[in-house]
Design an enzyme around this catalytic site. Structure first.
Site, PDB file in Angstrom:
ATOM      1  N   LYS A 113       1.174  -1.068   0.199  1.00 43.67           N
ATOM      2  CA  LYS A 113      -0.157  -0.073  -0.165  1.00 43.67           C
ATOM      3  C   LYS A 113       1.053   1.228  -0.019  1.00 43.67           C
ATOM      4  O   LYS A 113       0.289   2.198  -0.628  1.00 43.67           O
ATOM      5  CB  LYS A 113      -1.326  -0.036   0.875  1.00 43.67           C
ATOM      6  CG  LYS A 113      -1.739  -0.755   1.105  1.00 43.67           C
ATOM      7  CD  LYS A 113      -3.142  -1.592   0.428  1.00 43.67           C
ATOM      8  CE  LYS A 113      -4.224  -2.264   0.362  1.00 43.67           C
ATOM      9  NZ  LYS A 113      -3.566  -3.655   0.446  1.00 43.67           N
TER      10      LYS A 113
HETATM   11  C1  LIG Z   1      -4.556  -4.898  -0.160  1.00 41.13           C
HETATM   12  C2  LIG Z   1      -3.203  -6.130   0.254  1.00 41.13           C
HETATM   13  C3  LIG Z   1      -3.832  -7.248  -0.831  1.00 41.13           C
HETATM   14  C4  LIG Z   1      -4.507  -7.226  -1.874  1.00 41.13           C
HETATM   15  O1  LIG Z   1      -4.750  -6.045  -3.038  1.00 41.13           O
HETATM   16  P1  LIG Z   1      -6.032  -5.156  -3.531  1.00 41.13           P
HETATM   17  O2  LIG Z   1      -5.555  -4.121  -4.241  1.00 41.13           O
HETATM   18  O3  LIG Z   1      -6.825  -4.895  -2.452  1.00 41.13           O
HETATM   19  O4  LIG Z   1      -6.443  -6.460  -4.213  1.00 41.13           O
HETATM   20  C5  LIG Z   1      -2.790  -7.973  -1.195  1.00 41.13           C
HETATM   21  N1  LIG Z   1      -1.901  -8.041   0.504  1.00 41.13           N
HETATM   22  C6  LIG Z   1      -1.563  -6.844   0.740  1.00 41.13           C
HETATM   23  C7  LIG Z   1      -0.318  -7.343   1.707  1.00 41.13           C
HETATM   24  C8  LIG Z   1      -2.398  -5.811   0.984  1.00 41.13           C
HETATM   25  O5  LIG Z   1      -2.024  -5.165   2.184  1.00 41.13           O
END
Ligand SMILES: *Cc1c(COP(=O)(O)O)cnc(C)c1O
Length: 498
Positions: A113
């Site tokens: 993120k």
């Molecule tokens: C948010 C997240 C995901 C999923 O990503 P999306 O964009 O919501 O599909 C997968 N792995 C981790 C560690 C995340 O923080």
């Protein structure tokens, strides 16, 4: 290039406005009205560029209303050596011929993120200046764990912006919770919701769609916006690392320019993998995008049958950031595939009213050409962590990455497609040390979170990220909980007293 809603043709707005608003007034998501095209010459130029330069070049294709200087400033401020623990920003690790891991967790909160949420505040601040908006922006975030902390880190103490994060009380890992409730900053609030992530996300969406409330806040000097992946400014930065990984493969001779690669993406809200879809549509040589899910396999069913059905049991898994039954960004994909806003509105209304909709055959056939979906259960996830550890010299992956890894293996076995595979690694194993240690058959006994960090350090080659280590002594600053019905009241209360 302008931005329009996925649900109507009413809006035609600039990128800056789309980023400030976050979500369209009709409840739809903003999408670019054309997808820019690149060629081999563009890729050649990226090869010798830094991550920051690659980001600037790709962003500028989607942000015609930002000057080059503005974009470059945003990118330089986001991807610094102070925030990221490697100058590569998103390094690609080769495990074996044809098997690569794209490490997206070198930012301040140890999850992917950060790749977007370090940049979004910069894009939004610049947008506020460009559009001369008088009101402050209040960012509302619903988090399944990682977005919350990454958004708090990105937005804390940014002038003219406040941020309120809602997380499911029992739906995040200990480390994730601790990261959030210790957040410092004069413009932040963190509140636990009595419910799961979908409750939090639906609650936030309802607040965005609550016209009287929005008017009331507007009159008091506030505009609501989103840092969830429904915001275009969250999605755009993610396109960059698909290109960057490709460039690294070409540079080290693993592939030739224009040769195709596959990407496997651990998927929850469909933001990460959707960025891969944009990259493919732009002309990056991508063969398949593997959409990897955990036991909450609503997307696997959708890509297989065409029916999206959220009426099913919700599982709490060891990959909690993917415990999602309503994948918001799928809406953008369906819009780009069909080009039909009226149809999207119908499907989304059906999803809202009865929890399901069925895409037409033509749409599904197109999706299946691009995406291969698969899901991985809890046991397989743990086994994958151990397999990778044993096979590749102690290389340690987190449970989310393990889901994508295993889905990629399963895809290759099922299809025989041995196109070079890049697995997106979305979190540091230290963020989920408990599950990772269990997978490695370690005796964790009654060890607390910090003892577990130290224990994992004895297995893992990379060191404990500074942001996690420092939590041990960080004071707890946020203790509020609320029901999903009470979210609006909590927001008003916070704004009155902050
Ligand atoms: C948010 C997240 C995901 C999923 O990503 P999306 O964009 O919501 O599909 C997968 N792995 C981790 C560690 C995340 O923080």
């Amino acid at each position: 290039m302008k931005y329009t809603s996925t649900r109507s043709k009413n809006d035609h707005i600039d990128a800056a406005q789309a980023i400030i608003k976050g979500i369209a007034a009709d409840g739809g998501l903003f999408v670019p009205d054309e997808i820019p095209q690149i060629d081999n010459a563009f890729l050649m130029e990226l090869l010798s560029s830094s991550y920051q330069e690659r980001a600037s070049k790709i962003l500028s294709l989607y942000l015609p209303d930002y000057t080059d200087a503005e974009i470059s400033h945003c990118v330089q401020a986001a991807y610094t050596n102070k925030k990221f623990d490697t100058p590569a920003i998103a390094p690609l690790t080769k495990l074996a011929d044809g098997k690569y891991i794209l490490e997206l967790w070198h930012g301040p909160t140890s999850a992917f993120k950060d790749m977007a949420l370090q940049l979004l505040p910069q894009l939004m601040s610049t947008a506020l200046q460009k559009t001369k908006q008088k009101n402050d922006v209040v960012i509302l975030v619903a988090t399944s764990g990682d977005t919350g902390k990454a958004a708090l880190e990105g937005f804390c103490d940014v002038p003219k912006i406040k941020i309120i994060v809602f997380y499911p009380q029992h739906g995040v890992s200990h480390m994730q919770r601790r990261q959030m409730i210790t957040q410092k900053g004069n413009n932040v609030a963190v509140i636990a919701i009595e419910g799961n992530f979908d409750d939090a996300q639906t609650g936030v969406k309802n607040i965005f769609n609550n016209k009287p409330l929005n008017k009331e806040l507007h009159d008091e000097g506030y505009e609501l916006s989103s840092a969830n992946s429904i915001n275009w400014g969250r999605l755009l930065p993610q396109i960059v690392y698909y290109f960057s990984a490709y460039c690294e493969l070409v540079k080290d001779g693993s592939i030739k320019l224009a040769e195709k690669v596959n990407y496997s993406v651990p998927t929850g809200n469909f933001g990460d993998i959707l960025a891969g879809y944009y990259a493919k549509r732009m002309g990056l040589p991508i063969n398949k995008l593997v959409c990897a899910s955990n036991s909450n396999n609503v997307l696997t069913d959708f890509f297989t049958t065409g029916k999206y059905d959220r009426n099913r049991e919700f599982f709490k898994t060891i990959s909690p950031s993917m415990d999602i039954l309503i994948s918001s960004n799928l809406e953008r994909l369906l819009y780009h595939i069909t080009g039909d806003a009226a149809k999207i509105k119908t499907w989304m209304d059906e999803l809202n009213e009865k929890g399901s909709y069925t895409a037409d055959k033509q749409c599904i056939a197109q999706l299946q050409e691009i995406f291969a979906a698969g899901w991985v259960d809890e046991k397989q996830t743990l086994t994958a962590i151990k397999d990778v550890y044993d096979a590749y010299d102690g290389y340690t992956i987190d449970p989310h990455t393990a889901v994508a890894w295993q889905a990629a293996q399963n895809y290759q076995q099922r299809t025989g497609d041995m196109t070079p595979m890049v697995v997106l690694s979305t979190a540091s194993p230290y963020k989920f040390n408990d599950s990772v240690l269990t997978a490695l058959h370690a005796d964790t006994g009654n060890a607390d979170d910090f003892a577990l960090l130290d224990m994992l350090q004895t297995y893992n080659k990379s060191s404990v990220p500074a942001g996690l280590a420092s939590l041990k002594i960080a004071a707890i600053l946020h203790k509020k909980t609320c029901t999903k019905e009470n979210m609006a009241a909590e927001i008003k209360d916070y704004l009155k007293h902050c």
